[in-house]
Design a protein around this motif. Structure first.
Motif, mmCIF file in Angstrom:
data_model
loop_
_atom_site.group_PDB
_atom_site.id
_atom_site.type_symbol
_atom_site.label_atom_id
_atom_site.label_comp_id
_atom_site.label_asym_id
_atom_site.label_seq_id
_atom_site.Cartn_x
_atom_site.Cartn_y
_atom_site.Cartn_z
ATOM 1 N N LYS A 1 1.129 -2.520 -10.181
ATOM 2 C CA LYS A 1 -0.084 -1.911 -10.708
ATOM 3 C C LYS A 1 -1.038 -1.465 -9.628
ATOM 4 O O LYS A 1 -1.096 -2.189 -8.835
ATOM 5 C CB LYS A 1 -0.730 -2.866 -11.530
ATOM 6 C CG LYS A 1 0.216 -3.217 -12.938
ATOM 7 C CD LYS A 1 -0.513 -3.890 -13.979
ATOM 8 C CE LYS A 1 0.423 -4.335 -15.150
ATOM 9 N NZ LYS A 1 0.872 -3.181 -15.754
ATOM 10 N N ILE A 2 -1.496 -0.299 -9.705
ATOM 11 C CA ILE A 2 -2.688 -0.105 -8.808
ATOM 12 C C ILE A 2 -3.925 -1.057 -8.950
ATOM 13 O O ILE A 2 -4.265 -1.098 -9.991
ATOM 14 C CB ILE A 2 -2.988 1.494 -8.864
ATOM 15 C CG1 ILE A 2 -1.838 2.257 -8.715
ATOM 16 C CG2 ILE A 2 -4.526 1.810 -8.221
ATOM 17 C CD1 ILE A 2 -1.956 3.848 -8.872
ATOM 18 N N SER B 1 -5.791 8.740 1.987
ATOM 19 C CA SER B 1 -6.220 7.673 1.109
ATOM 20 C C SER B 1 -5.026 6.863 0.548
ATOM 21 O O SER B 1 -3.851 7.449 0.417
ATOM 22 C CB SER B 1 -7.063 7.914 -0.060
ATOM 23 O OG SER B 1 -8.357 8.562 0.284
ATOM 24 N N GLN B 2 -5.024 5.550 0.386
ATOM 25 C CA GLN B 2 -3.856 4.932 -0.251
ATOM 26 C C GLN B 2 -4.394 4.099 -1.245
ATOM 27 O O GLN B 2 -5.509 3.810 -1.524
ATOM 28 C CB GLN B 2 -3.394 4.117 0.941
ATOM 29 C CG GLN B 2 -2.985 4.448 2.129
ATOM 30 C CD GLN B 2 -2.316 3.483 3.062
ATOM 31 O OE1 GLN B 2 -0.987 3.734 3.203
ATOM 32 N NE2 GLN B 2 -2.961 2.684 3.792
ATOM 33 N N PHE B 3 -3.180 3.849 -2.068
ATOM 34 C CA PHE B 3 -3.593 2.789 -3.226
ATOM 35 C C PHE B 3 -2.851 1.112 -2.771
ATOM 36 O O PHE B 3 -1.849 1.194 -2.427
ATOM 37 C CB PHE B 3 -2.949 3.260 -4.516
ATOM 38 C CG PHE B 3 -3.407 4.543 -5.165
ATOM 39 C CD1 PHE B 3 -4.709 4.653 -5.567
ATOM 40 C CD2 PHE B 3 -2.457 5.729 -5.411
ATOM 41 C CE1 PHE B 3 -5.317 5.736 -6.213
ATOM 42 C CE2 PHE B 3 -3.136 6.809 -5.934
ATOM 43 C CZ PHE B 3 -4.231 6.786 -6.422
ATOM 44 N N GLU B 4 -3.754 0.413 -3.088
ATOM 45 C CA GLU B 4 -3.100 -1.054 -3.041
ATOM 46 C C GLU B 4 -2.467 -1.446 -4.222
ATOM 47 O O GLU B 4 -3.237 -1.377 -5.419
ATOM 48 C CB GLU B 4 -4.339 -2.061 -2.699
ATOM 49 C CG GLU B 4 -3.961 -3.436 -2.340
ATOM 50 C CD GLU B 4 -5.053 -4.297 -2.015
ATOM 51 O OE1 GLU B 4 -4.958 -4.741 -0.877
ATOM 52 O OE2 GLU B 4 -5.959 -4.663 -2.892
ATOM 53 N N MET B 5 -1.319 -1.758 -4.322
ATOM 54 C CA MET B 5 -0.569 -2.176 -5.435
ATOM 55 C C MET B 5 -0.036 -3.653 -5.679
ATOM 56 O O MET B 5 0.120 -4.061 -4.517
ATOM 57 C CB MET B 5 0.505 -1.246 -5.692
ATOM 58 C CG MET B 5 0.271 0.118 -5.893
ATOM 59 S SD MET B 5 1.487 1.295 -6.001
ATOM 60 C CE MET B 5 1.662 1.286 -7.854
ATOM 61 N N LYS B 6 -0.179 -4.066 -6.763
ATOM 62 C CA LYS B 6 0.426 -5.545 -6.780
ATOM 63 C C LYS B 6 1.307 -5.756 -8.026
ATOM 64 O O LYS B 6 1.224 -5.241 -9.153
ATOM 65 C CB LYS B 6 -1.109 -6.609 -7.095
ATOM 66 C CG LYS B 6 -1.606 -6.809 -5.645
ATOM 67 C CD LYS B 6 -2.995 -7.946 -6.041
ATOM 68 C CE LYS B 6 -3.787 -8.159 -4.922
ATOM 69 N NZ LYS B 6 -4.669 -9.321 -5.275
ATOM 70 N N GLU C 1 0.638 -1.222 0.227
ATOM 71 C CA GLU C 1 0.081 0.135 0.080
ATOM 72 C C GLU C 1 0.871 1.231 -0.030
ATOM 73 O O GLU C 1 2.134 1.142 0.401
ATOM 74 C CB GLU C 1 -0.926 -0.063 1.329
ATOM 75 C CG GLU C 1 -1.965 -1.129 1.335
ATOM 76 C CD GLU C 1 -2.092 -1.576 2.557
ATOM 77 O OE1 GLU C 1 -1.497 -1.282 3.526
ATOM 78 O OE2 GLU C 1 -2.790 -2.828 2.720
ATOM 79 N N VAL C 2 0.606 2.440 -0.896
ATOM 80 C CA VAL C 2 1.244 3.498 -0.846
ATOM 81 C C VAL C 2 0.272 4.636 -0.669
ATOM 82 O O VAL C 2 -0.847 4.631 -1.295
ATOM 83 C CB VAL C 2 2.041 3.706 -2.046
ATOM 84 C CG1 VAL C 2 1.235 3.454 -3.353
ATOM 85 C CG2 VAL C 2 2.842 4.905 -2.232
ATOM 86 N N ARG D 1 5.433 6.382 -8.584
ATOM 87 C CA ARG D 1 6.208 6.035 -9.920
ATOM 88 C C ARG D 1 7.063 5.073 -9.578
ATOM 89 O O ARG D 1 7.541 4.116 -10.362
ATOM 90 C CB ARG D 1 6.766 7.389 -10.261
ATOM 91 C CG ARG D 1 5.828 8.285 -10.755
ATOM 92 C CD ARG D 1 6.463 9.608 -11.451
ATOM 93 N NE ARG D 1 7.340 10.327 -10.571
ATOM 94 C CZ ARG D 1 6.969 11.471 -10.007
ATOM 95 N NH1 ARG D 1 5.715 11.787 -9.858
ATOM 96 N NH2 ARG D 1 7.705 11.878 -8.985
ATOM 97 N N ALA D 2 7.734 4.922 -8.638
ATOM 98 C CA ALA D 2 9.103 4.280 -8.305
ATOM 99 C C ALA D 2 8.575 2.597 -8.478
ATOM 100 O O ALA D 2 9.000 1.940 -8.942
ATOM 101 C CB ALA D 2 9.624 4.178 -6.892
ATOM 102 N N TYR D 3 7.374 2.393 -7.899
ATOM 103 C CA TYR D 3 6.656 0.955 -7.675
ATOM 104 C C TYR D 3 6.287 0.731 -9.093
ATOM 105 O O TYR D 3 6.329 -0.492 -9.485
ATOM 106 C CB TYR D 3 5.680 1.156 -6.657
ATOM 107 C CG TYR D 3 6.045 1.131 -5.170
ATOM 108 C CD1 TYR D 3 7.291 -0.234 -4.920
ATOM 109 C CD2 TYR D 3 5.762 1.781 -4.402
ATOM 110 C CE1 TYR D 3 7.754 -0.098 -3.531
ATOM 111 C CE2 TYR D 3 6.230 1.756 -2.771
ATOM 112 C CZ TYR D 3 7.132 0.795 -2.574
ATOM 113 O OH TYR D 3 7.643 0.804 -1.280
ATOM 114 N N GLU D 4 5.548 1.653 -9.718
ATOM 115 C CA GLU D 4 5.083 1.308 -10.973
ATOM 116 C C GLU D 4 6.346 0.863 -11.943
ATOM 117 O O GLU D 4 6.229 0.133 -12.755
ATOM 118 C CB GLU D 4 4.469 2.432 -11.750
ATOM 119 C CG GLU D 4 2.796 2.774 -11.020
ATOM 120 C CD GLU D 4 2.241 4.028 -11.573
ATOM 121 O OE1 GLU D 4 0.982 4.281 -11.585
ATOM 122 O OE2 GLU D 4 2.978 4.914 -12.106
ATOM 123 N N ASN D 5 7.539 1.686 -11.782
ATOM 124 C CA ASN D 5 8.616 1.499 -12.502
ATOM 125 C C ASN D 5 9.238 -0.172 -12.367
ATOM 126 O O ASN D 5 9.913 -0.553 -12.749
ATOM 127 C CB ASN D 5 9.769 2.355 -12.482
ATOM 128 C CG ASN D 5 9.373 3.558 -12.934
ATOM 129 O OD1 ASN D 5 8.762 3.861 -13.990
ATOM 130 N ND2 ASN D 5 10.002 4.714 -12.404
#
Length: 281
Positions: A133-134, A273-278, A115-116, A125-129
Motif C-alpha cells: 500500500k502507498i 517523485s516516488q511513492f513509499e509502499m509497505k 520505493e517506486v 500495480r504489480a506491488y499493489e497486487n
C-alpha cells in the motif's frame, strides 16, 4: 527456474544483471562495480536477505534487501528489484517474494518496505497486487546549489559523529530508508557531517556524500529557522562540491516548507517523485 538467496552470487554477476535490468527503466541508469558496492554498503543491503531468480544456473532477476528493527518491528527494505528483459512476463517478482517471505518470517520480520517511481504505473500495480500500500509521496531534488554570501555570525564545523537524539529533535519529517538513522548512524566512511553554530550550540546540520554528490540529511533547529542556517549549510556543501550538481532524495511532500526552501532558496529542482509502499507479512 530456481529461487534462492544471493549469498553465493558475486558482485560481478549481480552488476551485469542489475545494469541489464535497468537499461530500459523509466529512468535508465548504469552502475560501475564501485558504485554498486557503495550503494550496497550505504543502504546496508544484505546478500543473505536478498533473493535471486536463476535460469539454468544464471541470475536473471533479483530483489536486494536490508533489515532493521524500529519501534519493535523488524522491517525489510527493498533496495532494488530487477529482471532482465527476456525474463519478464513470467511473474518472477511475485515468485521471488513467495520464496523469500517465509525466510523473512523465520527472522520475525513483520513489514516489507520499498520505493517506486510515481510514473511507473506498471510497477505500482504489480506491488499493489502483492499487497503493498502507498504510504507517502517522496520528492527527489537535484541541481546546482545557488551561491550565498557567507555569514560571519554562523560558524560551520565538521562533526565527528551522528548525534542521534540531537539531530532527531530538529526533524519535522521522518527520513526514508536511505536517510534514516539506521543507515547513517554511525556515519558511513567517506560521508561528511557539517554542523552550523550561530553561537555555542548546534543549530543545524547536513550529512553529505561527496563521492555520490548526495545530501542524505539536512535539518535546522525549529528555533533557528529563517536565519540563514540552512543556506549556509548548503553553501558549505557547494564549496566542497566545487559547484557541481547535487541531489537530495525522498523528501516527504507534507513538509511544504522544506520543498520551498530547496527550490526557492537552494536552487534545486524537484525532478522526480516516488511513492513509499509497505506490506505487512
Amino acid at each position: 527456474m530456481e529461487f534462492k538467496t544471493l549469498t553465493h552470487t558475486t558482485i560481478d554477476e549481480l552488476l551485469t544483471v542489475f545494469n541489464l535490468s535497468f537499461s530500459d527503466y523509466i529512468v535508465p541508469f548504469h552502475l560501475t562495480k564501485e558504485m554498486l558496492i557503495s550503494k550496497m554498503a550505504a543502504e546496508k543491503l544484505d546478500m543473505d536477505l536478498s533473493v535471486g531468480a536463476f535460469e539454468n544456473g544464471q541470475l536473471i532477476g533479483f530483489i536486494l534487501q536490508a533489515e532493521k528493527t524500529e519501534n519493535g518491528e523488524k522491517v525489510i527494505y527493498n533496495g532494488g528489484t530487477g529482471v532482465v528483459p527476456e525474463g519478464r512476463g513470467k511473474g518472477l517478482v511475485r515468485k521471488m517474494y513467495d520464496f523469500i517471505i517465509p525466510v523473512l518470517k523465520e527472522r520475525n520480520a513483520s513489514v516489507l518496505l520499498l520505493e517506486v517511481i510515481e510514473g511507473n504505473q506498471k510497477a505500482i500495480r504489480a506491488y499493489e497486487n502483492l499487497g503493498f500500500k502507498i504510504m507517502r509521496r517522496l520528492l527527489c531534488f537535484n541541481g546546482i546549489i545557488h551561491p550565498e554570501e557567507e555569514q560571519a555570525s554562523i560558524c560551520i564545523r565538521e562533526l565527528e559523529d551522528f548525534q542521534c537524539e540531537k539531530f532527531r529533535s530538529f526533524w519535522d519529517i521522518e527520513p526514508s530508508w536511505q536517510g534514516s538513522a539506521y543507515v547513517l548512524d554511525p556515519v558511513p566512511e567517506g560521508f561528511v557531517t557539517l554542523g552550523a553554530y550561530p553561537g555555542e550550540n548546534l543549530a543545524g546540520y547536513v550529512i553529505y556524500n561527496p563521492s555520490a554528490k548526495k545530501v542524505h540529511q539536512i535539518a535546522v533547529d525549529p528555533e533557528h529557522r529563517r536565519q540563514g542556517i540552512g543556506t549556509q549549510l548548503f553553501n558549505a556543501v557547494r564549496k566542497r562540491n566545487e559547484g557541481q550538481p547535487v541531489s537530495l532524495n525522498n523528501v516527504d511532500e507534507i513538509s511544504v516548507s522544506t520543498s520551498q526552501f530547496l527550490s526557492e532558496k537552494v536552487g534545486l529542482t524537484n525532478w522526480l517523485s516516488q511513492f513509499e509502499m509497505k506490506k505487512a507479512i
